[in-house]
Motif scaffolding. Structure first.
Motif, PDB file in Angstrom:
ATOM      1  N   LEU A 191       0.830  -1.195   0.000  1.00 55.48           N
ATOM      2  CA  LEU A 191       0.000   0.000   0.000  1.00 55.48           C
ATOM      3  C   LEU A 191       0.871   1.254   0.000  1.00 55.48           C
ATOM      4  N   ARG A 192       1.934   1.242   0.809  1.00 53.45           N
ATOM      5  CA  ARG A 192       2.825   2.418   0.859  1.00 53.45           C
ATOM      6  C   ARG A 192       3.546   2.603  -0.473  1.00 53.45           C
ATOM      7  N   ALA A 193       3.939   1.498  -1.109  1.00 54.64           N
ATOM      8  CA  ALA A 193       4.594   1.591  -2.418  1.00 54.64           C
ATOM      9  C   ALA A 193       3.664   2.248  -3.435  1.00 54.64           C
ATOM     10  N   ARG A 194       2.396   1.862  -3.406  1.00 55.10           N
ATOM     11  CA  ARG A 194       1.433   2.466  -4.326  1.00 55.10           C
ATOM     12  C   ARG A 194       1.285   3.958  -4.052  1.00 55.10           C
ATOM     13  N   LYS A 195       1.208   4.331  -2.782  1.00 49.67           N
ATOM     14  CA  LYS A 195       1.057   5.743  -2.434  1.00 49.67           C
ATOM     15  C   LYS A 195       2.305   6.547  -2.796  1.00 49.67           C
ATOM     16  N   LEU A 196       3.488   5.971  -2.574  1.00 45.15           N
ATOM     17  CA  LEU A 196       4.719   6.664  -2.919  1.00 45.15           C
ATOM     18  C   LEU A 196       4.790   6.934  -4.421  1.00 45.15           C
ATOM     19  N   SER A 197       4.475   5.916  -5.216  1.00 42.40           N
ATOM     20  CA  SER A 197       4.553   6.102  -6.669  1.00 42.40           C
ATOM     21  C   SER A 197       3.459   7.051  -7.153  1.00 42.40           C
ATOM     22  N   ALA A 198       2.297   7.031  -6.504  1.00 37.17           N
ATOM     23  CA  ALA A 198       1.219   7.942  -6.885  1.00 37.17           C
ATOM     24  C   ALA A 198       1.600   9.390  -6.576  1.00 37.17           C
ATOM     25  N   ARG A 199       2.229   9.604  -5.418  1.00 36.27           N
ATOM     26  CA  ARG A 199       2.638  10.958  -5.040  1.00 36.27           C
ATOM     27  C   ARG A 199       3.708  11.464  -6.024  1.00 36.27           C
ATOM     28  N   ALA A 200       4.653  10.580  -6.387  1.00 35.23           N
ATOM     29  CA  ALA A 200       5.688  10.979  -7.349  1.00 35.23           C
ATOM     30  C   ALA A 200       5.075  11.261  -8.718  1.00 35.23           C
ATOM     31  N   ALA A 201       4.035  10.487  -9.063  1.00 31.31           N
ATOM     32  CA  ALA A 201       3.394  10.674 -10.366  1.00 31.31           C
ATOM     33  C   ALA A 201       2.740  12.038 -10.471  1.00 31.31           C
ATOM     34  N   ARG A 202       2.278  12.591  -9.343  1.00 32.11           N
ATOM     35  CA  ARG A 202       1.588  13.883  -9.383  1.00 32.11           C
ATOM     36  C   ARG A 202       2.524  15.026  -9.766  1.00 32.11           C
ATOM     37  N   VAL A 203       3.841  14.809  -9.628  1.00 34.99           N
ATOM     38  CA  VAL A 203       4.789  15.844 -10.059  1.00 34.99           C
ATOM     39  C   VAL A 203       5.491  15.427 -11.347  1.00 34.99           C
ATOM     40  N   GLY A 204       4.912  14.433 -12.044  1.00 36.35           N
ATOM     41  CA  GLY A 204       5.408  14.053 -13.362  1.00 36.35           C
ATOM     42  C   GLY A 204       6.395  12.921 -13.404  1.00 36.35           C
ATOM     43  N   PHE A 205       6.760  12.349 -12.239  1.00 39.13           N
ATOM     44  CA  PHE A 205       7.723  11.246 -12.220  1.00 39.13           C
ATOM     45  C   PHE A 205       6.957   9.939 -12.351  1.00 39.13           C
ATOM     46  N   ASP A 206       6.673   9.548 -13.607  1.00 37.30           N
ATOM     47  CA  ASP A 206       5.801   8.391 -13.820  1.00 37.30           C
ATOM     48  C   ASP A 206       5.983   7.865 -15.239  1.00 37.30           C
ATOM     49  N   TRP A 207       5.565   6.623 -15.449  1.00 35.20           N
ATOM     50  CA  TRP A 207       5.497   6.067 -16.788  1.00 35.20           C
ATOM     51  C   TRP A 207       4.243   6.598 -17.486  1.00 35.20           C
TER      52      TRP A 207
END
Length: 263
Positions: A142-158
């Motif tokens: 769950l924390r991994a999902r939240k961490l990647s989601a938070r990073a995605a909000r600033v453009g760090f995402d696939w």
């Protein structure tokens, strides 16, 4: 129906009595925040399990167990002179009003409104980092999902789920490359990368990785139990059976499930 205010007041009084230094329960008196915290997590999972099973008759009891944890912590805080249950209820009420200006004010509803409100609250707590405020004690997936989601909000995402799936393949290849060496630290590091990327893939597919794994656990339990029962009807136990026998039984259980779904 019971009066909510009276019911809450009664529960608060019961907890105060249980914690009474002279006449309370010895077990309840000796607890502290650290010893009680795991029960709150356990009760939350029991609520979730009850909902997943759609056991609506049991849900009030499980929700009561979870509510008790809030009352318990509030009582210990009141004893320490920090805050009380009314403070907890007031703060969550204020937060809901603050985060729903389209309901309690005249602002129009808009996408991202909830997360923007949370971001403002983090800034007020001097949490300026993108990943600040995500509890370390959350279940790891769950924390991994939240961490990647938070990073995605600033453009760090696939860009797409397919790109994440390719990254999963890449991480699995790196894990396989470490298998011959048997270095446990390196294996743990690479396996962690696989799991983290899988959690990111779940997010990209709008799936909850914890829920996916719980479903897989339930499926494995169901199939293994059915296979074990089939063996028992043959006078066998898993420990007395060969791997080939168990695999054949496993495949038979899967075949029966597929047949049942197609009917």
């Amino acid at each position: 129906m019971p009066d909510p205010a009276h019911a809450i007041a009664r529960l608060i009084e019961i907890m105060a009595r249980l914690r009474d230094p002279k006449d309370g329960c010895p077990w309840d008196r000796e607890q502290d925040f650290a010893s009680i915290a795991p029960y709150a997590i356990e009760e939350a999972y029991e609520v979730e399990d009850t909902i997943a099973r759609q056991d609506w008759a049991a849900l009030p009891d499980e929700l009561g167990d979870l509510l008790l944890q809030v009352v318990y912590h509030a009582r210990m805080a009141e004893e320490a002179g920090w805050f009380d249950f009314a403070t907890v209820a007031t703060m969550i009420g204020d937060k809901m009003i603050r985060r729903h200006p389209h309901v309690f004010g005249d602002a129009p509803a808009r996408p991202g409104q909830w997360e923007d409100g949370k971001a403002q609250e983090r800034l007020a707590r001097r949490e300026s980092g993108t990943l600040d405020g995500i509890p370390a004690a959350l279940p790891a997936l769950l924390r991994a999902r939240k961490l990647s989601a938070r990073a995605a909000r600033v453009g760090f995402d696939w860009s797409t789920a397919d790109e994440v799936a390719h990254k999963v393949d890449e991480e699995i290849a790196e894990l396989k490359a470490e298998l011959p060496g048997g270095d446990r630290a390196r294996l743990a590091d690479e396996l962690g990368d696989v799991l983290f990327t899988l959690a990111s893939l779940a997010r990209k597919l709008d799936l909850d990785p914890e829920a996916c794994l719980r479903h897989a656990n339930a499926k494995f339990t169901r199939r293994f139990t059915a296979m074990e029962q089939d063996l028992a009807r043959q006078g066998l136990a898993p420990g007395d059976s060969s791997l080939d026998q168990m695999e054949a039984g496993w495949q038979e259980v899967k075949r029966r499930e597929r047949t049942a779904r197609s009917e």
